[in-house]
Write a protein that holds these residues in place. Structure first.
Motif, PDB file in Angstrom:
ATOM      1  N   GLY A   8       0.836  -1.201   0.000  1.00 27.96           N
ATOM      2  CA  GLY A   8       0.000   0.000   0.000  1.00 27.96           C
ATOM      3  C   GLY A   8       0.865   1.243   0.000  1.00 27.96           C
ATOM      4  O   GLY A   8       2.092   1.161   0.212  1.00 27.96           O
ATOM      5  N   PHE A   9       0.233   2.370  -0.234  1.00 28.82           N
ATOM      6  CA  PHE A   9       0.948   3.643  -0.336  1.00 28.82           C
ATOM      7  C   PHE A   9       1.556   4.023   1.017  1.00 28.82           C
ATOM      8  O   PHE A   9       1.142   3.511   2.062  1.00 28.82           O
ATOM      9  CB  PHE A   9      -0.031   4.729  -0.798  1.00 28.82           C
ATOM     10  CG  PHE A   9       0.623   5.887  -1.506  1.00 28.82           C
ATOM     11  CD1 PHE A   9       1.148   5.731  -2.782  1.00 28.82           C
ATOM     12  CD2 PHE A   9       0.708   7.133  -0.909  1.00 28.82           C
ATOM     13  CE1 PHE A   9       1.761   6.795  -3.441  1.00 28.82           C
ATOM     14  CE2 PHE A   9       1.314   8.211  -1.551  1.00 28.82           C
ATOM     15  CZ  PHE A   9       1.832   8.036  -2.827  1.00 28.82           C
ATOM     16  N   LYS A  14       0.873   0.092   7.027  1.00 28.12           N
ATOM     17  CA  LYS A  14       1.416  -1.270   6.864  1.00 28.12           C
ATOM     18  C   LYS A  14       2.249  -1.726   8.069  1.00 28.12           C
ATOM     19  O   LYS A  14       2.085  -2.852   8.543  1.00 28.12           O
ATOM     20  CB  LYS A  14       2.300  -1.327   5.601  1.00 28.12           C
ATOM     21  CG  LYS A  14       1.522  -1.140   4.308  1.00 28.12           C
ATOM     22  CD  LYS A  14       2.452  -0.760   3.171  1.00 28.12           C
ATOM     23  CE  LYS A  14       3.048   0.602   3.432  1.00 28.12           C
ATOM     24  NZ  LYS A  14       3.856   1.184   2.397  1.00 28.12           N
ATOM     25  N   ILE A  44      17.057   5.128   5.124  1.00 35.52           N
ATOM     26  CA  ILE A  44      16.430   5.192   3.790  1.00 35.52           C
ATOM     27  C   ILE A  44      16.768   6.542   3.137  1.00 35.52           C
ATOM     28  O   ILE A  44      17.075   6.616   1.961  1.00 35.52           O
ATOM     29  CB  ILE A  44      14.882   5.074   3.917  1.00 35.52           C
ATOM     30  CG1 ILE A  44      14.485   3.797   4.658  1.00 35.52           C
ATOM     31  CG2 ILE A  44      14.196   5.224   2.577  1.00 35.52           C
ATOM     32  CD1 ILE A  44      14.305   2.581   3.843  1.00 35.52           C
ATOM     33  N   ARG A  57      15.851   0.826  -4.965  1.00 38.43           N
ATOM     34  CA  ARG A  57      14.956  -0.218  -5.518  1.00 38.43           C
ATOM     35  C   ARG A  57      15.678  -1.543  -5.697  1.00 38.43           C
ATOM     36  O   ARG A  57      15.080  -2.608  -5.530  1.00 38.43           O
ATOM     37  CB  ARG A  57      14.372   0.221  -6.870  1.00 38.43           C
ATOM     38  CG  ARG A  57      13.452   1.424  -6.829  1.00 38.43           C
ATOM     39  CD  ARG A  57      12.171   1.167  -6.085  1.00 38.43           C
ATOM     40  NE  ARG A  57      11.461   2.428  -5.850  1.00 38.43           N
ATOM     41  CZ  ARG A  57      10.741   2.696  -4.779  1.00 38.43           C
ATOM     42  NH1 ARG A  57      10.579   1.806  -3.831  1.00 38.43           N
ATOM     43  NH2 ARG A  57      10.136   3.861  -4.641  1.00 38.43           N
ATOM     44  N   GLY A  78       6.182   1.351   0.194  1.00 34.58           N
ATOM     45  CA  GLY A  78       5.109   1.704  -0.745  1.00 34.58           C
ATOM     46  C   GLY A  78       5.423   1.497  -2.217  1.00 34.58           C
ATOM     47  O   GLY A  78       4.524   1.332  -3.038  1.00 34.58           O
ATOM     48  N   GLY A  79       6.733   1.474  -2.548  1.00 35.60           N
ATOM     49  CA  GLY A  79       7.089   1.356  -3.963  1.00 35.60           C
ATOM     50  C   GLY A  79       7.511  -0.048  -4.373  1.00 35.60           C
ATOM     51  O   GLY A  79       7.966  -0.249  -5.498  1.00 35.60           O
ATOM     52  N   LEU A 118      10.683  10.457  -1.258  1.00 36.78           N
ATOM     53  CA  LEU A 118       9.929  10.687  -2.498  1.00 36.78           C
ATOM     54  C   LEU A 118       8.927  11.829  -2.388  1.00 36.78           C
ATOM     55  O   LEU A 118       8.483  12.370  -3.384  1.00 36.78           O
ATOM     56  CB  LEU A 118       9.187   9.413  -2.909  1.00 36.78           C
ATOM     57  CG  LEU A 118      10.022   8.333  -3.568  1.00 36.78           C
ATOM     58  CD1 LEU A 118       9.153   7.165  -3.958  1.00 36.78           C
ATOM     59  CD2 LEU A 118      10.737   8.863  -4.811  1.00 36.78           C
TER      60      LEU A 118
HETATM   61  C1  S3P Z   1       8.550   4.483  -0.584  1.00 38.76           C
HETATM   62  C2  S3P Z   1       7.928   4.193   0.600  1.00 38.76           C
HETATM   63  C3  S3P Z   1       8.648   4.095   1.888  1.00 38.76           C
HETATM   64  C4  S3P Z   1      10.127   3.707   1.653  1.00 38.76           C
HETATM   65  C5  S3P Z   1      10.738   4.639   0.673  1.00 38.76           C
HETATM   66  C6  S3P Z   1      10.031   4.643  -0.694  1.00 38.76           C
HETATM   67  C7  S3P Z   1       7.732   4.585  -1.822  1.00 38.76           C
HETATM   68  O1  S3P Z   1       8.018   3.120   2.720  1.00 38.76           O
HETATM   69  O2  S3P Z   1      10.211   2.379   1.177  1.00 38.76           O
HETATM   70  O3  S3P Z   1      10.733   5.922   1.232  1.00 38.76           O
HETATM   71  O4  S3P Z   1       8.291   4.556  -2.928  1.00 38.76           O
HETATM   72  O5  S3P Z   1       6.484   4.654  -1.703  1.00 38.76           O
HETATM   73  P1  S3P Z   1       6.571   3.327   3.444  1.00 38.76           P
HETATM   74  O6  S3P Z   1       5.539   2.941   2.448  1.00 38.76           O
HETATM   75  O7  S3P Z   1       6.637   2.391   4.606  1.00 38.76           O
HETATM   76  O8  S3P Z   1       6.508   4.748   3.831  1.00 38.76           O
END
Ligand code: S3P
Length: 166
Positions: A8-9, A14, A44, A57, A78-79, A118
């Motif tokens: 999820g976003f 999560k 991060i 990634r 989220g990604g 991001l």
């Molecule tokens: C990201 C979400 C972040 C983390 C990074 C990139 C994304 O995690 O993996 O900053 O691309 O949506 P959360 O979804 O736990 O914030």
């Protein structure tokens, strides 16, 4: 049982849901962001600054594949769904649950939080665009979709438990 992947976003809940769900089911709890930070020995934020999104990634994909495919609840970043092979890996090996939240709710939850590279320095419209671009990928990867708007963590966990029983 097969591992559960929560997708999820950013701001969907999560991490908190994964912890509570793992507790209730007596499963191990993982968070790919934390695993990435441990593996890289940096935050991060620093990974994005030093290696860019592409570097992040790549590590994210590697870490995802190292997560146990049995008896774990795994909160993902989220990604994670951006890479087709990540979506395939999760669907093949586990139960994938999309914690859906409206963009309004997400913006509310993330306001004042500058921990997400991001979104840093971006306005709501940029987040909204990213959200709409990703929505089909979350849906494609998910076995179940849980609407989280206006629900507490416990309510979300209860709903997941009901879904898993069916
Ligand atoms: C990201 C979400 C972040 C983390 C990074 C990139 C994304 O995690 O993996 O900053 O691309 O949506 P959360 O979804 O736990 O914030």
């Amino acid at each position: 049982m097969k591992s559960i992947y929560l997708i999820g976003f950013m701001g969907a809940g999560k991490t908190s849901v994964a912890k509570e769900l793992a507790d209730i089911l007596s499963l191990k709890n993982y968070d790919t962001d934390r695993e990435i930070e441990q593996a890289a020995s940096k935050s991060i934020k620093d990974i994005f600054a030093e290696e860019g999104e592409a570097g992040f990634r790549e590590t994210e994909g590697q870490i995802l594949k190292k997560m146990p495919v049995e008896d774990a609840v795994i909160a993902t970043g989220g990604g994670v769904i951006l890479a087709e092979q990540n979506r395939f890996h999760m669907r093949q090996n586990g139960t994938v649950i999309f914690l859906q939240a409206s963009i309004e709710e997400i913006l509310k939850r993330l306001s004042g939080d500058d921990s997400r590279p991001l979104l840093k320095g971006k306005n709501g419209q940029a987040a909204e665009e990213l959200y709409h671009k990703r929505l089909p990928l979350y849906t494609e990867a998910a076995h179940y979709v849980i609407d989280t708007d206006a629900k507490s963590i416990s309510e979300i966990v209860d709903e997941i438990m009901e879904r898993l029983k069916k």
